[in-house]
Motif scaffolding. Structure first.
Motif, PDB file in Angstrom:
ATOM      1  N   GLY A 185       4.044  -1.509   9.988  1.00  0.00           N
ATOM      2  CA  GLY A 185       3.542  -0.158  10.179  1.00  0.00           C
ATOM      3  C   GLY A 185       4.540   0.687  10.959  1.00  0.00           C
ATOM      4  N   THR A 186       4.269   1.995  11.031  1.00  0.00           N
ATOM      5  CA  THR A 186       5.237   2.929  11.620  1.00  0.00           C
ATOM      6  C   THR A 186       5.103   3.085  13.120  1.00  0.00           C
ATOM      7  OG1 THR A 186       3.753   4.787  11.130  1.00  0.00           O
ATOM      8  CG2 THR A 186       5.428   4.250   9.483  1.00  0.00           C
ATOM      9  N   TRP A 187       4.075   2.542  13.739  1.00  0.00           N
ATOM     10  CA  TRP A 187       3.903   2.667  15.183  1.00  0.00           C
ATOM     11  C   TRP A 187       4.645   1.525  15.862  1.00  0.00           C
ATOM     12  CZ3 TRP A 187       1.164   6.754  17.360  1.00  0.00           C
ATOM     13  CH2 TRP A 187       0.508   7.579  16.433  1.00  0.00           C
ATOM     14  N   TRP A 188       5.943   1.687  16.069  1.00  0.00           N
ATOM     15  CA  TRP A 188       6.771   0.566  16.528  1.00  0.00           C
ATOM     16  C   TRP A 188       6.364   0.062  17.905  1.00  0.00           C
ATOM     17  CZ3 TRP A 188       9.497   1.046  21.034  1.00  0.00           C
ATOM     18  CH2 TRP A 188       9.826   2.328  21.479  1.00  0.00           C
ATOM     19  N   ARG A 189       5.714   0.891  18.701  1.00  0.00           N
ATOM     20  CA  ARG A 189       5.287   0.421  20.023  1.00  0.00           C
ATOM     21  C   ARG A 189       4.128  -0.565  19.941  1.00  0.00           C
ATOM     22  NH1 ARG A 189       5.097   6.156  23.118  1.00  0.00           N
ATOM     23  NH2 ARG A 189       4.328   6.758  21.061  1.00  0.00           N
TER      24      ARG A 189
END
Length: 709
Positions: free
Chosen positions: A336-340
């Motif tokens: 997914g794009t929420w790397w945190r």
């Protein structure tokens, strides 16, 4: 610490953090201690107590003495900067310059110079100022200091005092015009539901035939590689790389190697995407899914030796930055794009876990490298084609002010971007509750430590296939409005940057590219800033509705009083197209969204008075007849621009079409379909490029601003 003590104030100022400012109405505002402490914390400074603040001040003072050379020196051609060298007392050192082109120069150290000495960490340290000379060529050089067996190195950047105008603009009294477009909204029958680089080339070719010299396009920066795709071109995942949404699939050379069955699949994907041309809003997610499937099929085709070598050369040229971007894109497909929210070991781009992932997913990483190569090729082709049509500038790129907090740049650039704060803007006339753009800002201290490398690479990439660069919110190269997380936009404060370094590097890269630079200098601007930018050859941005004698009675400026070094326009993407502005659609919208601090009636009356004043002035000058309709008013407003000395005039494609709908309403997110409104005509129905090119009204408006007619 809950009050703004003298020591905390001193510490804040040392880090460029404002403790007071004057707002858009001229009122003095004191920044709260809570805001100052939060901003300092985002800069890695603990100032929670008086003792901590005192320690932080002392550490800041000693920091230069603990290193032989500064992290970087950015200077201006023709000046002789004195570089401080710190060595142990009594140490003899030598210095030399390694110029960018490879030659070296010995730097003489004056033996009679009296060093400054102080005790640092229990040892005596001397500071000697070294004169590197005033005859250095422009470029990225390196100063080396050798003391004993140790060698310290420092980048020395020599920048232009000012950049010159291109030949088409340099002649006295010269004026040129061009289009301004939101590319995603400017679609043709061949578009896959969204405007692409082929559409950009076609629009530019049409405009060139009408005498235009440039096309200013919205930021083409990279968006998310998987849905949901952020609609705002001003909230990208990376400002260095480009969104594959803008690829014209059929123009990829490897399409020629597809089998008949594969071609049919490409056509099926194209037909699927083109269905979205009939919808009221841009459907980025669906369009990207169709394009990605087609592009993956083309990626798997064989490449000629010539193309293979070109691809490899591109990857080598772009280096680790491109590899990081492609790796992040591949990781997004898995996590997914929420790397945190990724596994902790994947949150560090330099970790062994990331390297292992890259090796195991080499083909996926290569796909994203390949996409950027295709984009680079198509952008270069558009620029070549526009110059071949006779345009003097061609494409003018747009550089957004920041990036998405969960994007590629935020992942790969580490602490060069500040955490715990976002960029925004204080309250102003058009956004009276302030704005939060949700973007992490550059850390001024870390940029210097990195010798401005990430900033340089970003600017260099934006200028590669362009005749010019528009810098959104150029004031951000001087100071940015930082908002601590959890606070309202109006509770932020300004943080200063080394504007001499930021502007200097921008001008050096623009000079090398032979490009013009346009700074979007609207909003709350310190008066000296515009003079500084003009003195260095940076064009400003002048919007007709805002050009008034703000230091006098606030009345309209006569056209001859406008500044010469600017891009003059009637509207901007943060206002409705001119036809909509003339009918006050922005006031109604802002009222509906709760963005006014006055009543609707008061705001409509004030806005109406302002518009009527402008239209009355046009009639007085013989540019507008009584009873003129909206389209005629739009033409008269643009005719007014030609009477100014402005070097450049921009005409929005939305104005060519007579569109009325707001493109973007600042201060909103999902409350309004920002950046998702396709090009439409006066009645709100879609307009494709092929149609627009045939409209007499579009040609008539183009002729109004074309001095060649």
């Amino acid at each position: 610490m809950t009050e703004l003590t003298p020591r905390l104030t001193e510490l804040a100022h040392a880090y460029g953090v404002a403790t007071e400012f004057w707002d858009w109405q001229g009122r003095h505002v004191q920044v709260s201690a809570e805001t100052v402490l939060s901003v300092l914390a985002a800069l890695g400074v603990d100032a929670g107590t008086e003792a901590a603040a005192a320690t932080a001040l002392q550490e800041l003072e000693l920091a230069p003495w603990r290193r032989v050379l500064p992290p970087v020196v950015v200077t201006v051609e023709g000046t002789a900067p004195e570089v401080p060298v710190h060595v142990a007392a009594g140490t003899v050192f030598t210095a030399r310059l390694v110029l960018e082109e490879g030659t070296t120069r010995v730097v003489e150290v004056d033996p009679s110079a009296l060093p400054e000495t102080r005790e640092v960490d229990g040892a005596a340290v001397e500071r000697v100022l070294v004169d590197v000379g005033s005859d250095l060529p422009l470029g990225w050089h390196r100063l080396e200091v050798r003391a004993g067996e140790d060698t310290a190195r420092m980048p020395l950047v020599v920048t232009p005092a000012a950049i010159s105008l291109p030949e088409s603009l340099a002649a006295p009294g010269s004026q040129t015009w061009g289009l301004m477009t939101q590319l995603y909204a400017m679609r043709s029958a061949d578009s896959w539901g969204i405007g692409d680089l082929a559409d950009l080339g076609d629009a530019g070719a049409w405009a060139a035939g009408m005498g235009a010299d440039f096309v200013l396009v919205n930021p083409l920066h990279a968006a998310e590689p998987v849905p949901p795709v952020e609609p705002s071109p001003y909230l990208p995942t990376s400002r260095r790389f480009v969104s594959p949404l803008y690829i014209r699939v059929e123009d990829v050379p490897e399409v020629a190697y597809l089998s008949a069955a594969e071609r049919q699949l490409i056509e099926w994907h194209a037909d699927d995407a083109k269905r979205y041309l009939d919808l009221d809003f841009i459907e980025r997610d669906a369009v990207w899914m169709a394009k990605e499937a087609a592009l993956r099929m083309i990626f798997r085709q064989r490449r000629s030796l010539r193309r293979t070598r070109a691809f490899n050369a591109f990857v080598e040229r772009e280096g680790q930055g491109l590899v990081d971007f492609a790796t992040w894109s591949a990781l997004c497909h898995v996590h997914g794009t929420w790397w945190r929210s990724w596994p902790e070991e994947l949150q560090d781009p330099r970790s062994s876990a990331v390297e292992t992932f890259r090796e195991k997913n080499a083909e996926e990483v290569e796909f994203h490298l390949w996409l950027q190569w295709i984009l680079d090729d198509q952008l270069a082709r558009v620029q070549r084609d526009l110059l071949d049509t006779g345009m003097s500038l061609g494409v003018i790129s747009d550089l957004a002010v920041g990036v998405h907090p969960d994007g590629s740049d935020a992942w790969s650039l580490g602490d060069a971007l500040a955490r715990g704060v976002t960029v925004g803007a204080p309250a102003d006339q058009y956004n009276q509750v302030g704005q939060d753009w949700s973007q992490p800002p550059w850390r001024p201290d870390k940029l210097a430590e990195l010798a401005y490398g990430p900033y340089r690479d970003m600017v260099r990439a934006a200028l590669r296939d362009s005749g010019g660069l528009r810098v959104d919110h150029v004031i951000g190269l001087f100071r940015l409005w930082w908002i601590p997380e959890g606070m309202k936009p109006f509770q932020g404060t300004y943080v200063r940057y080394d504007h001499d370094a930021m502007i200097g590097i921008l001008l050096l890269e623009a000079h090398r590219a032979g490009a013009v630079v346009v700074g979007e200098d609207l909003g709350t601007v310190e008066p000296w800033v515009r003079d500084y930018l003009s003195g260095r050859g940076v064009m400003g941005t002048s919007i007709l509705w805002f050009e008034r004698d703000w230091e006098g009675d606030g009345g309209l400026l006569d056209p001859e009083e406008w500044r010469e070094l600017c891009l003059a326009t009637v509207t901007t993407h943060d206002l409705p197209p001119t036809a909509g502005y003339l009918q006050g659609v922005h006031v109604e919208l802002r009222h509906r969204l709760g963005l006014l601090d006055r009543t609707l009636e008061e705001e409509l009356a004030e806005d109406g008075r302002s518009r009527d004043e402008v239209l009355l002035d046009l009639r007085r000058r013989g540019l507008l007849r009584p009873g003129a309709n909206v389209a005629q008013q739009v033409e008269a407003l643009h005719a007014f621009l030609t009477r100014t000395p402005a070097k450049m005039i921009g005409v929005s494609v939305s104005d060519l079409a007579g569109d009325r709908r707001v493109i973007n309403q600042p201060g909103t997110d999902e409350e309004y379909p920002n950046w998702r409104v396709p090009l439409a005509g006066p009645d709100g129905s879609r307009v494709l490029l092929e149609e627009l090119f045939t409209w007499r009204s579009a040609r008539r408006l183009a002729r109004v601003v074309n001095r060649g007619d």
